[in-house]
Design a protein around this motif. Structure first.
Motif, PDB file in Angstrom:
ATOM      1  N   HIS A  59      -7.596  -0.798   2.827  1.00  0.00           N
ATOM      2  CA  HIS A  59      -7.213   0.804   2.925  1.00  0.00           C
ATOM      3  C   HIS A  59      -7.371   1.362   1.257  1.00  0.00           C
ATOM      4  CE1 HIS A  59      -6.083   4.556   4.593  1.00  0.00           C
ATOM      5  NE2 HIS A  59      -5.315   4.664   3.560  1.00  0.00           N
ATOM      6  N   LEU A  60      -8.267   2.229   1.135  1.00  0.00           N
ATOM      7  CA  LEU A  60      -8.358   2.547  -0.362  1.00  0.00           C
ATOM      8  C   LEU A  60      -8.122   4.218  -0.197  1.00  0.00           C
ATOM      9  CD1 LEU A  60     -11.704   0.891  -0.950  1.00  0.00           C
ATOM     10  CD2 LEU A  60      -9.566   0.342  -1.874  1.00  0.00           C
ATOM     11  N   PRO A  61      -6.788   4.578  -0.606  1.00  0.00           N
ATOM     12  CA  PRO A  61      -6.235   5.882  -0.126  1.00  0.00           C
ATOM     13  C   PRO A  61      -6.757   7.082  -0.853  1.00  0.00           C
ATOM     14  CG  PRO A  61      -4.827   4.615  -1.527  1.00  0.00           C
ATOM     15  CD  PRO A  61      -6.046   3.632  -1.225  1.00  0.00           C
ATOM     16  N   PHE A  62      -7.387   6.819  -2.024  1.00  0.00           N
ATOM     17  CA  PHE A  62      -7.513   8.245  -2.914  1.00  0.00           C
ATOM     18  C   PHE A  62      -8.596   8.948  -2.395  1.00  0.00           C
ATOM     19  CE2 PHE A  62      -5.923   4.479  -5.538  1.00  0.00           C
ATOM     20  CZ  PHE A  62      -4.543   4.970  -5.720  1.00  0.00           C
ATOM     21  N   CYS A  63      -8.225  10.305  -2.890  1.00  0.00           N
ATOM     22  CA  CYS A  63      -9.286  11.385  -2.507  1.00  0.00           C
ATOM     23  C   CYS A  63      -9.161  12.410  -3.515  1.00  0.00           C
ATOM     24  CB  CYS A  63      -9.164  11.973  -1.143  1.00  0.00           C
ATOM     25  SG  CYS A  63      -9.079  11.195   0.443  1.00  0.00           S
ATOM     26  N   SER A 119      -3.703  -4.897  -7.116  1.00  0.00           N
ATOM     27  CA  SER A 119      -2.667  -5.055  -5.982  1.00  0.00           C
ATOM     28  C   SER A 119      -3.143  -5.475  -4.893  1.00  0.00           C
ATOM     29  CB  SER A 119      -1.719  -3.562  -5.672  1.00  0.00           C
ATOM     30  OG  SER A 119      -1.298  -3.238  -7.024  1.00  0.00           O
ATOM     31  N   VAL A 120      -4.201  -4.932  -4.436  1.00  0.00           N
ATOM     32  CA  VAL A 120      -4.995  -5.336  -3.161  1.00  0.00           C
ATOM     33  C   VAL A 120      -5.417  -6.844  -3.066  1.00  0.00           C
ATOM     34  CG1 VAL A 120      -7.027  -5.239  -1.531  1.00  0.00           C
ATOM     35  CG2 VAL A 120      -5.720  -3.062  -2.367  1.00  0.00           C
ATOM     36  N   LEU A 121      -5.828  -7.496  -4.443  1.00  0.00           N
ATOM     37  CA  LEU A 121      -6.320  -8.778  -4.526  1.00  0.00           C
ATOM     38  C   LEU A 121      -5.122  -9.811  -4.544  1.00  0.00           C
ATOM     39  CD1 LEU A 121      -9.246  -8.448  -7.201  1.00  0.00           C
ATOM     40  CD2 LEU A 121      -9.241  -9.048  -4.908  1.00  0.00           C
ATOM     41  N   VAL A 157      -6.443  -8.768   8.982  1.00  0.00           N
ATOM     42  CA  VAL A 157      -5.622  -8.689   7.955  1.00  0.00           C
ATOM     43  C   VAL A 157      -5.756  -7.046   7.242  1.00  0.00           C
ATOM     44  CG1 VAL A 157      -4.581  -9.394   5.812  1.00  0.00           C
ATOM     45  CG2 VAL A 157      -5.357 -11.198   7.599  1.00  0.00           C
ATOM     46  N   GLY A 158      -4.758  -6.415   7.448  1.00  0.00           N
ATOM     47  CA  GLY A 158      -5.026  -4.960   6.524  1.00  0.00           C
ATOM     48  C   GLY A 158      -4.360  -4.945   5.267  1.00  0.00           C
ATOM     49  N   LEU A 159      -5.304  -4.881   4.188  1.00  0.00           N
ATOM     50  CA  LEU A 159      -4.716  -4.857   2.841  1.00  0.00           C
ATOM     51  C   LEU A 159      -4.740  -3.290   2.477  1.00  0.00           C
ATOM     52  CD1 LEU A 159      -6.974  -7.659   1.684  1.00  0.00           C
ATOM     53  CD2 LEU A 159      -4.489  -7.659   2.366  1.00  0.00           C
ATOM     54  N   GLY A 160      -3.673  -3.122   1.442  1.00  0.00           N
ATOM     55  CA  GLY A 160      -3.499  -1.677   0.925  1.00  0.00           C
ATOM     56  C   GLY A 160      -2.471  -0.857   1.484  1.00  0.00           C
ATOM     57  N   MET A 161      -1.911   0.111   0.855  1.00  0.00           N
ATOM     58  CA  MET A 161      -0.868   0.849   1.285  1.00  0.00           C
ATOM     59  C   MET A 161      -1.220   1.466   2.727  1.00  0.00           C
ATOM     60  SD  MET A 161      -1.366   4.381   1.599  1.00  0.00           S
ATOM     61  CE  MET A 161      -1.210   6.023   0.842  1.00  0.00           C
ATOM     62  N   SER A 162      -0.285   1.419   3.731  1.00  0.00           N
ATOM     63  CA  SER A 162      -0.260   1.902   5.146  1.00  0.00           C
ATOM     64  C   SER A 162      -1.120   1.258   6.154  1.00  0.00           C
ATOM     65  CB  SER A 162      -0.749   3.424   5.250  1.00  0.00           C
ATOM     66  OG  SER A 162      -2.144   3.602   5.070  1.00  0.00           O
ATOM     67  N   ALA A 163      -1.650   0.137   5.443  1.00  0.00           N
ATOM     68  CA  ALA A 163      -2.969  -0.770   6.257  1.00  0.00           C
ATOM     69  C   ALA A 163      -1.992  -1.403   7.544  1.00  0.00           C
ATOM     70  CB  ALA A 163      -3.477  -1.751   5.594  1.00  0.00           C
ATOM     71  N   ILE A 164      -2.815  -1.270   8.524  1.00  0.00           N
ATOM     72  CA  ILE A 164      -2.085  -2.106   9.743  1.00  0.00           C
ATOM     73  C   ILE A 164      -3.045  -3.392  10.082  1.00  0.00           C
ATOM     74  CG2 ILE A 164      -1.612  -1.826  12.203  1.00  0.00           C
ATOM     75  CD1 ILE A 164      -1.485   1.223  11.915  1.00  0.00           C
TER      76      ILE A 164
END
Ligand SMILES: C[S@@+](CC[C@H](N)C(=O)[O-])C[C@H]1O[C@@H](n2cnc3c(N)ncnc32)[C@H](O)[C@@H]1O
Ligand code: SF4
Length: 452
Positions: free
Chosen positions: A56-60, A86-88, A322-329
């Motif tokens: 999940h790459l959250p920025f817009c 952080s994701v890594l 595996v969900g990586l990143g903020m809010s990932a499920i």
């Protein structure tokens, strides 16, 4: 059909999971149980089918005021590198749980806006992952691209890294709608990115369209669909606008409820839109999704291999995502887990070497049975219950289906249910009959968007 939509258009889940997120039992879940579940599923399934990763790459850069995704609005691109570090790091925490090299079958970059990140930074992120895995044969790598900031270099870099699928957010081309949702995006721009993707060799190009947006009329929708056809994407998502202003952080604003099409108008947008898409050669594959005949999604429907998870419909199945990143499920089939929902807290937890899951659900045997049947209905439009391995409410659920059988939405044969052509639009309603957790504890306030 009109009266059927009136009758069945009620709030309901989209079933990217069962139990659905509001029905996760927090008491059943701990991060330790989640890790154990990941270890178990990895052992059971890595060698055979491999695993999936969702990042999940959250920025817009700007807020589209209709958007229901987890995002962070910023123009500061200095956030890119710390976030991907952080994701890594989070991925390293998962690697410690595995006893062999993961076989990566599916990878999806979602958001937010993955193309907010520079091609160079995306490459660093992906190479960091790829050096730790074996890439499966016929891998399926996809990403979501915002037409306004996807460059040819993004497309080429990701293609060189094995990506063959891209979905572009289009929504609607009408200027009045675009203004209301704060998303000004020309047809020429979408044409340019779509043509680049074709030239480079992508073969699963998809456009997201949304019906039910503020000020949307059938004339605007028809023109959007006809323009889309000029570009002939392989696939189309035709989403119903999910109006969920009560959800914290979504930021749906800038228009009034009165600016939204009425129930009657929204129904026309859906029905006439679907009819037009079919006339133009698109086949409805699963809920909200259409594809041309050559596309993998349609082929997997025919071969009964279609699968559904948090990424939507996919043409292959892996037991572990595996969900990586903020809010990932994440999903291990036996359990779900969701990461913490703010960027800062996410980064802090990872820094402290904690897998940043903060809520989830461990499925019991009954959940697993229901999950299987709901997945069958969503993907294959049919399922057969085994009365010896079911639940007390089964007969009652079949009783509830009688009305849908009378309306010719389903055919019932013993304990076999087939959703009919006419019933496809009501798949969510059929699945709801078996949603035991919801049936046993009906929501007191609105928690889901409407089914149509
Ligand atoms: C993460 S965005 C796609 C990538 C990129 N951020 C963009 O906007 O182009 C995912 C898609 O979800 C859909 N979406 C977002 N909010 C929605 C809502 N409230 N109702 C229905 N669909 C929605 C849109 O079609 C959007 O293109
Ligand atoms: S629609 Fe896409 S670009 Fe717009 S706010 Fe949502 S995630 Fe960001």
């Amino acid at each position: 059909m009109n009266s059927l939509i009136d009758k069945y258009n009620i709030p309901g889940p989209r079933y990217t999971s069962y139990p659905t997120v509001p029905y996760w039992d927090e008491n059943s879940f701990t991060p330790e149980l989640w890790k154990q579940s990941v270890i178990r599923t990895f052992k059971e399934s890595n060698a055979e089918e491999g695993i999936s990763i969702y990042i999940h790459l959250p920025f817009c850069e700007a807020l589209c005021t209709f958007c229901a995704c987890h995002k962070r609005i910023t123009k500061q691109h200095s956030v890119e590198i710390p976030y991907l570090e952080s994701v890594l790091k989070e991925w390293q925490l998962y690697l410690k749980l595995f006893n062999e090299k993961p076989k990566l079958k599916e990878l999806h970059l979602g958001g937010g806006t993955p193309t907010f990140f520079s091609p160079k930074n995306l490459k660093t992120l992906l190479e960091g992952i790829f050096e730790t895995v074996e890439i499966a044969e016929h891998q399926e790598f996809s990403f979501e691209g915002h037409p306004n900031n996807t460059t040819k270099e993004h497309l080429q870099t990701l293609y060189d890294l094995g990506f063959r699928r891209v979905s572009f957010g289009v929504q609607d081309y009408d200027p009045k709608v675009q203004k209301a949702i704060n998303r000004i995006q020309s047809f020429e721009k979408v044409r340019e990115v779509t043509e680049w993707a074709k030239e480079i060799g992508y073969r699963g190009i998809s456009h997201d369209l949304v019906f039910g947006l503020p000020h949307q009329t059938w004339e605007a929708m028809e023109s959007t669909i006809r323009k889309t056809m000029e570009l002939k994407p392989d696939r189309l998502a035709f989403y119903s606008y999910a109006h969920v202003p009560w959800v914290k952080g979504v930021g749906q604003r800038g228009f009034d409820e009165n600016d939204l099409p009425s129930g009657e108008e929204k129904r026309r947008l859906y029905e006439d839109g679907k009819k037009l898409l079919e006339e133009l050669g698109y086949i409805e594959v699963g809920m909200d999704h259409f594809s041309l005949e050559h596309d993998d999604l349609y082929q997997s429907l025919i071969q009964k291999k279609l699968h559904r998870n948090f990424m939507g419909y996919t043409s292959s199945k892996t037991q572990l995502m595996v969900g990586l990143g903020m809010s990932a499920i994440s999903d291990s089939w036996y359990a779900f887990a969701q990461n913490i929902k703010t960027v800062e807290e996410y980064q802090k937890m990872v820094e402290e070497e904690e897998i940043p899951v903060v809520k989830g659900h461990i499925l019991n045997d009954e959940d697993l049975t229901v999950r299987r049947h709901i997945l069958n209905l969503m993907c294959q439009l049919e399922t057969t219950f085994d009365i010896h391995n079911s639940f007390p409410e089964l007969e009652n659920a079949f009783e509830m289906l009688k009305e849908m059988e009378n309306d010719e939405l389903v055919e019932i044969n013993g304990h076999h249910i087939q959703i009919t052509e006419k019933g496809r639009a009501f798949t969510r309603n059929v699945a709801m009959v078996f949603d035991l957790r919801m049936m046993r504890n009906k929501p007191e306030t609105r928690i889901f968007s409407m089914t149509i």
